[in-house]
Design an enzyme around this catalytic site. Structure first.
Site, PDB file in Angstrom:
ATOM      1  N   ASP A   1       9.265   2.868   1.698  1.00  0.00           N
ATOM      2  CA  ASP A   1       8.223   3.780   2.082  1.00  0.00           C
ATOM      3  C   ASP A   1       7.897   3.638   3.720  1.00  0.00           C
ATOM      4  OD1 ASP A   1       5.638   4.492   2.535  1.00  0.00           O
ATOM      5  OD2 ASP A   1       4.674   3.773   0.788  1.00  0.00           O
TER       6      ASP A   1
ATOM      7  N   LYS B   1       2.169  11.343   6.904  1.00  0.00           N
ATOM      8  CA  LYS B   1       1.457  11.033   8.011  1.00  0.00           C
ATOM      9  C   LYS B   1       1.989  11.657   9.300  1.00  0.00           C
ATOM     10  CE  LYS B   1      -0.737   6.783   6.381  1.00  0.00           C
ATOM     11  NZ  LYS B   1      -1.904   7.380   5.934  1.00  0.00           N
TER      12      LYS B   1
ATOM     13  N   PHE C   1       0.891  -1.264   0.031  1.00  0.00           N
ATOM     14  CA  PHE C   1       0.000   0.064  -0.065  1.00  0.00           C
ATOM     15  C   PHE C   1       0.922   1.249   0.256  1.00  0.00           C
ATOM     16  CE2 PHE C   1      -2.437   3.481   1.546  1.00  0.00           C
ATOM     17  CZ  PHE C   1      -3.601   3.321   0.973  1.00  0.00           C
TER      18      PHE C   1
END
Length: 410
Positions: free
Chosen positions: A235, A264, A150
Site C-alpha cells: 500500500d 492521494k 491504516f
C-alpha cells in the site's frame, strides 16, 4: 512562494449551526486559499502547510501544471462512465505502467477513485486469484496484515484494523485476515500457510506515526510470499509518488511487489484518483461485471494524473524529497538531542515526532503550532506527523521547524 503572495478572501458566515456530521475533530482554522506550501484563512492570515493532505498534496496547492491540465479538461469532457471509453484512459494506464515498470511487474492498471477503493480492489483481486489460480478452497482465503495498519475506513478494511477508534462499533467484521506485529518477519512467516493469498503491508506506516520497518523486513516478506505462492501487496497510497525520496517506497528496500495500491498524490490534490497496478495474471481475474466504478478513470482524473506523471518522470521531486528530507531529519535529531522531543523517525520528506507526555499531547503541540501559523496533525496521542509538499522552499521549511522548536520551548 511566500506567505504574503496569497490574496485574502472573505470567509463564510459562521453565525448559523452547521449540519455537518461530526466525524472529524479539525484544528480551529478555516482555510479559503492556497498556493504552494502556503494557505490562508478567511481573515487573511497565512499558514505553512506541513501536512500536505496526508501526501495528497505532494506537489503543493494549486500546482500550475496540474491546474492547467484540469482547466483544459474541464472544457472538453469530465465523465463518460466506464460504459464507454475516452481518449485519455489507455494513455493514463500506459503512462502509469511505464513509470512504475522498473519497480514491479506493471502489466495492468485498474483505476479507481479513493485509496480505500484501491485497497478493496486489491483484496478482491487477491482473493479471486487465490481461488481461480492458486486453488485455495472456496471462501477459505486468508490475507496477512500488520498491526497499527491504516488502509482505509470501509467495513472490510476496519475489520483488520487495530485502532479502536477506527474499528469498534462497526461489526460484525469481515473474516479472512490475520494480524501480526509490524516489522516482525518471524511472526509474519508463521502466519502464512497454504490458504494465504496475500500479504498486505505499508512500506512505511503513515497513520501509525511514520513507522519505518527494520532493514530487511520487506525483503523477508517478499521471500515468504515466494515460498508459499502468495502475493505481496504494498500500500503506497501515502508513501508513494515521491514522498520517501523515490517514486515508490519499496524501491529503497529493493523489493518488487506483485500489486501496489496508489492514491492521494496521484490526483495532485485536485481530484480523487487511485489505482491498483501489478501483475496481469492477478488483475486479469477481474473480468467485466465482477468489479467497477462509475467515476474510476474518468477523463478529468486521467488528465490530472497524467500531469502528475509528467512531474514524476523528471525525478526532480524525488531528489528534492531526499535532499530536503536529510535536512529535515537532521534538524529534528537536534531537537531530540536537546531534549525537546522524545524521538523522531521517518524517511524522505516525511517524519513522525514524539512529544514528551510531560510537555503535552500531540494535539496540544498541533494547536501550539497553529498559533504560530504552522499546520500539522497529531496521531495516536503523543505523535505529530510532518509531511510538507515536496515543492516547499528550504527557507520555509526551516521557518516551520524554527516555530516547532519555539513551541516546544514554549
Amino acid at each position: 512562494m511566500t506567505m504574503t503572495d496569497i490574496a485574502p478572501t472573505t470567509g463564510p458566515d459562521d453565525a448559523h449551526a452547521s449540519h455537518l456530521a461530526h466525524n472529524y475533530h479539525p484544528l480551529p482554522v478555516r482555510l479559503v486559499a492556497g498556493e504552494g506550501a502556503w494557505l490562508r484563512d478567511a481573515d487573511g492570515t497565512a499558514y505553512l502547510d506541513l501536512l500536505a493532505g496526508y501526501s495528497a498534496l505532494n506537489f503543493g496547492h494549486r500546482h500550475p501544471r496540474l491546474i492547467a491540465a484540469a482547466h483544459a479538461q474541464l472544457d472538453r469532457l469530465t465523465l463518460t462512465s466506464r460504459a464507454f471509453d475516452h481518449d485519455l484512459l489507455d494513455v493514463f494506464a500506459d503512462r502509469l505502467a511505464a513509470l512504475l515498470a522498473p519497480h514491479l511487474p506493471a502489466d495492468l492498471v485498474l483505476p479507481m477513485n479513493t485509496g480505500a477503493e484501491a485497497v478493496e480492489t486489491a483484496i478482491k483481486a487477491a482473493r479471486r486469484w487465490g481461488y481461480t489460480v492458486k486453488g485455495v478452497p472456496a471462501d477459505a482465503a486468508t490475507i496477512v496484515v500488520a498491526d497499527n495498519n491504516f488502509h482505509g475506513r470501509t467495513t472490510t478494511i476496519v475489520s483488520f484494523s487495530t485502532d479502536p477508534d477506527a474499528r469498534e462499533g462497526f461489526g460484525p467484521y469481515t473474516p479472512g485476515f490475520r494480524v501480526v506485529p509490524y516489522g516482525d518477519a518471524d511472526a509474519l512467516a508463521a502466519a502464512v500457510d497454504e490458504t494465504t493469498v496475500a500479504v498486505l503491508l505499508e512500506p512505511v506506516q503513515g497513520e501509525a506515526g511514520v513507522i519505518v520497518p527494520p532493514a530487511g523486513y520487506l525483503a523477508a516478506a517478499r521471500a515468504v510470499c515466494d515460498q508459499h505462492g502468495a502475493l505481496l501487496i504494498l500500500d503506497e497510497i501515502q508513501s508513494g509518488l515521491g514522498r520517501t525520496g523515490s517514486t515508490l517506497a519499496c524501491e529503497r528496500a529493493g523489493v518488487r511487489p506483485d500489486l501496489v495500491t496508489l492514491g492521494k498524490a496521484l490526483g495532485g490534490g485536485i481530484v480523487p484518483v487511485s489505482a491498483v497496478v501489478g501483475r496481469g495474471d492477478v488483475l486479469g481475474v477481474l473480468t467485466p461485471g465482477t468489479h467497477g466504478s462509475t467515476f474510476g478513470g474518468n477523463p478529468l482524473a486521467c488528465a490530472v494524473a497524467l500531469a502528475v506523471i509528467d512531474e514524476l518522470e523528471t525525478g526532480e521531486h524525488q531528489a528534492r524529497a531526499r535532499d530536503l528530507g536529510d535536512h529535515l531529519h537532521g534538524r529534528l535529531a537536534e531537537l531530540v538531542d536537546e531534549g525537546l522531543l522524545v524521538g523522531s523517525r521517518g524517511v524522505g520528506l516525511w517524519a513522525g515526532i514524539d512529544v514528551d507526555p510531560a510537555w503535552g499531547t500531540g494535539r496540544a503541540l498541533s494547536e501550539a503550532l497553529l498559533a504560530r501559523r504552522v499546520l500539522v496533525k497529531d496521531t495516536h496521542g503523543s505523535t505529530v506527523r510532518i509531511a510538507p509538499p515536496l515543492t516547499i522552499e528550504k527557507a520555509d521549511l526551516d521557518w516551520g521547524l524554527d516555530q516547532l522548536a519555539a513551541a516546544l520551548r514554549g
